[in-house]
Write a protein that holds these residues in place. Structure first.
Motif, PDB file in Angstrom:
ATOM      1  N   PRO A  37       0.793  -1.223   0.000  1.00 52.68           N
ATOM      2  CA  PRO A  37       0.000   0.000   0.000  1.00 52.68           C
ATOM      3  C   PRO A  37       0.830   1.281   0.000  1.00 52.68           C
ATOM      4  CG  PRO A  37       0.129  -0.844   2.213  1.00 52.68           C
ATOM      5  CD  PRO A  37       0.868  -1.823   1.327  1.00 52.68           C
ATOM      6  N   ILE A  38       2.151   1.154   0.074  1.00 52.06           N
ATOM      7  CA  ILE A  38       3.012   2.325   0.193  1.00 52.06           C
ATOM      8  C   ILE A  38       3.790   2.530  -1.093  1.00 52.06           C
ATOM      9  CG2 ILE A  38       4.981   3.301   1.424  1.00 52.06           C
ATOM     10  CD1 ILE A  38       4.154   1.733   3.829  1.00 52.06           C
ATOM     11  N   MET A  39       3.845   3.787  -1.547  1.00 50.68           N
ATOM     12  CA  MET A  39       4.653   4.097  -2.718  1.00 50.68           C
ATOM     13  C   MET A  39       6.127   3.984  -2.328  1.00 50.68           C
ATOM     14  SD  MET A  39       4.671   7.472  -5.103  1.00 50.68           S
ATOM     15  CE  MET A  39       5.770   8.483  -4.138  1.00 50.68           C
ATOM     16  N   LEU A  40       6.877   3.246  -3.123  1.00 50.05           N
ATOM     17  CA  LEU A  40       8.299   3.082  -2.847  1.00 50.05           C
ATOM     18  C   LEU A  40       9.065   4.281  -3.394  1.00 50.05           C
ATOM     19  CD1 LEU A  40       8.780  -0.698  -3.688  1.00 50.05           C
ATOM     20  CD2 LEU A  40       8.207   0.361  -1.509  1.00 50.05           C
ATOM     21  N   ARG A  41       9.813   4.904  -2.503  1.00 49.58           N
ATOM     22  CA  ARG A  41      10.606   6.075  -2.891  1.00 49.58           C
ATOM     23  C   ARG A  41      12.070   5.671  -3.000  1.00 49.58           C
ATOM     24  NH1 ARG A  41       8.808  10.495   1.325  1.00 49.58           N
ATOM     25  NH2 ARG A  41       9.728   8.943   2.672  1.00 49.58           N
ATOM     26  N   GLY A  42      12.894   6.614  -3.413  1.00 47.85           N
ATOM     27  CA  GLY A  42      14.313   6.335  -3.505  1.00 47.85           C
ATOM     28  C   GLY A  42      14.817   6.253  -4.930  1.00 47.85           C
ATOM     29  N   TYR A  43      14.028   6.750  -5.888  1.00 45.17           N
ATOM     30  CA  TYR A  43      14.437   6.694  -7.292  1.00 45.17           C
ATOM     31  C   TYR A  43      15.577   7.679  -7.541  1.00 45.17           C
ATOM     32  CZ  TYR A  43      14.292   6.840 -12.359  1.00 45.17           C
ATOM     33  OH  TYR A  43      14.636   6.781 -13.686  1.00 45.17           O
ATOM     34  N   ASP A  44      16.608   7.218  -8.225  1.00 47.07           N
ATOM     35  CA  ASP A  44      17.756   8.037  -8.602  1.00 47.07           C
ATOM     36  C   ASP A  44      17.733   8.190 -10.122  1.00 47.07           C
ATOM     37  OD1 ASP A  44      20.372   8.856  -9.452  1.00 47.07           O
ATOM     38  OD2 ASP A  44      21.191   8.130  -7.548  1.00 47.07           O
ATOM     39  N   ARG A  45      17.439   9.400 -10.588  1.00 50.17           N
ATOM     40  CA  ARG A  45      17.305   9.632 -12.032  1.00 50.17           C
ATOM     41  C   ARG A  45      18.604   9.386 -12.788  1.00 50.17           C
ATOM     42  NH1 ARG A  45      14.390  14.783 -10.606  1.00 50.17           N
ATOM     43  NH2 ARG A  45      12.243  14.096 -10.420  1.00 50.17           N
ATOM     44  N   LEU A  46      19.726   9.737 -12.171  1.00 44.73           N
ATOM     45  CA  LEU A  46      21.007   9.556 -12.854  1.00 44.73           C
ATOM     46  C   LEU A  46      21.313   8.082 -13.098  1.00 44.73           C
ATOM     47  CD1 LEU A  46      23.173  12.218 -10.988  1.00 44.73           C
ATOM     48  CD2 LEU A  46      22.158  12.384 -13.278  1.00 44.73           C
ATOM     49  N   ARG A  47      20.913   7.236 -12.179  1.00 49.44           N
ATOM     50  CA  ARG A  47      21.188   5.797 -12.293  1.00 49.44           C
ATOM     51  C   ARG A  47      20.039   5.034 -12.945  1.00 49.44           C
ATOM     52  NH1 ARG A  47      25.082   3.781  -7.874  1.00 49.44           N
ATOM     53  NH2 ARG A  47      24.383   1.813  -8.723  1.00 49.44           N
ATOM     54  N   ASN A  48      18.860   5.630 -12.953  1.00 48.64           N
ATOM     55  CA  ASN A  48      17.642   4.947 -13.390  1.00 48.64           C
ATOM     56  C   ASN A  48      17.417   3.686 -12.555  1.00 48.64           C
ATOM     57  OD1 ASN A  48      15.293   4.649 -14.888  1.00 48.64           O
ATOM     58  ND2 ASN A  48      16.290   3.387 -16.429  1.00 48.64           N
ATOM     59  N   GLN A  49      17.665   3.825 -11.256  1.00 54.97           N
ATOM     60  CA  GLN A  49      17.503   2.731 -10.298  1.00 54.97           C
ATOM     61  C   GLN A  49      16.937   3.298  -9.001  1.00 54.97           C
ATOM     62  OE1 GLN A  49      21.750   1.536 -10.463  1.00 54.97           O
ATOM     63  NE2 GLN A  49      20.946  -0.553 -10.604  1.00 54.97           N
ATOM     64  N   ASN A  50      16.539   2.390  -8.119  1.00 51.80           N
ATOM     65  CA  ASN A  50      16.032   2.782  -6.810  1.00 51.80           C
ATOM     66  C   ASN A  50      17.009   2.364  -5.724  1.00 51.80           C
ATOM     67  OD1 ASN A  50      12.915   3.697  -6.868  1.00 51.80           O
ATOM     68  ND2 ASN A  50      13.418   2.395  -8.608  1.00 51.80           N
ATOM     69  N   ASP A  51      17.188   3.249  -4.750  1.00 51.03           N
ATOM     70  CA  ASP A  51      18.092   3.005  -3.633  1.00 51.03           C
ATOM     71  C   ASP A  51      17.394   2.067  -2.639  1.00 51.03           C
ATOM     72  OD1 ASP A  51      19.547   3.125  -1.231  1.00 51.03           O
ATOM     73  OD2 ASP A  51      20.184   5.187  -1.637  1.00 51.03           O
ATOM     74  N   ALA A  52      17.864   0.835  -2.575  1.00 50.81           N
ATOM     75  CA  ALA A  52      17.238  -0.164  -1.707  1.00 50.81           C
ATOM     76  C   ALA A  52      17.294   0.251  -0.243  1.00 50.81           C
ATOM     77  CB  ALA A  52      17.909  -1.524  -1.903  1.00 50.81           C
TER      78      ALA A  52
END
Length: 180
Positions: A37-52
């Motif tokens: 139910p929670i939006m996962l944050r942590g997106y890094d545009r430069l890497r096109n990945q999410n910070d776990a």
């Protein structure tokens, strides 16, 4: 203690129950699956990945601190994950607070130019999810390349692992389960 799997909406549908059932068998623990139910944050545009690490921090804050959840939590996402100092990770755990995450992105055959097969993805999600959940139980990496707790560097190494703990890791898991 039981396991709660939060399934993100960007992971292929229809795999939740097979993954939960096999993780339950591998770890000999009760497993429930819910939509995340929670939006996962942590997106890094430069890497096109999410910070776990950022995602786990949010999950820790919401589920363990605010909601008082005492279950071991596994988030399954389709977002490609990384941590500082690594190009990518299949998954990550925060043992002290019982939260972990795995990504289906690099576990899918299509990431490597191969035809996707649900059986392969289920197998890999089970192995990596069980691995991260075992970290939440206090287990460390194992040198046995067939053990769930072996630390794979490649998809081929992950595929060679079995969906079981070696005898030593099983004993350590049982110590953890029965001293809670």
């Amino acid at each position: 203690m039981s396991i709660l799997i939060f399934w993100d909406n960007d992971v292929p549908e229809g795999l939740q129950q097979p993954v939960a059932r096999v993780i339950s068998d591998v770890l000999d623990m009760s497993v429930q699956v819910q939509e995340n139910p929670i939006m996962l944050r942590g997106y890094d545009r430069l890497r096109n990945q999410n910070d776990a690490s950022k995602i786990l921090g949010d999950m820790q804050d919401f589920y363990t601190r605010k909601m008082g959840c005492r279950d071991s939590i596994l988030i399954v996402t389709g977002k490609d994950l990384y941590i500082r100092g690594r190009d990518f990770v299949f998954g990550l755990a925060r043992p002290g607070v019982n939260v972990s995450i795995v990504s289906s992105a690099r576990l899918q055959n299509s990431w490597y130019g191969r035809p996707d097969r649900d059986e392969d993805l289920i197998d890999r999600l089970v192995k990596e999810g069980s691995h991260e959940l075992c970290h939440c139980m206090g287990l460390d990496h194992c040198n046995n390349p067939e053990c769930i707790m072996f630390y794979p560097q490649t998809l081929d190494e992950l595929d060679r692992k079995r969906k079981t703990l070696c005898p030593k890791c099983r004993e350590n898991q049982n110590i953890y389960k029965f001293t809670d």
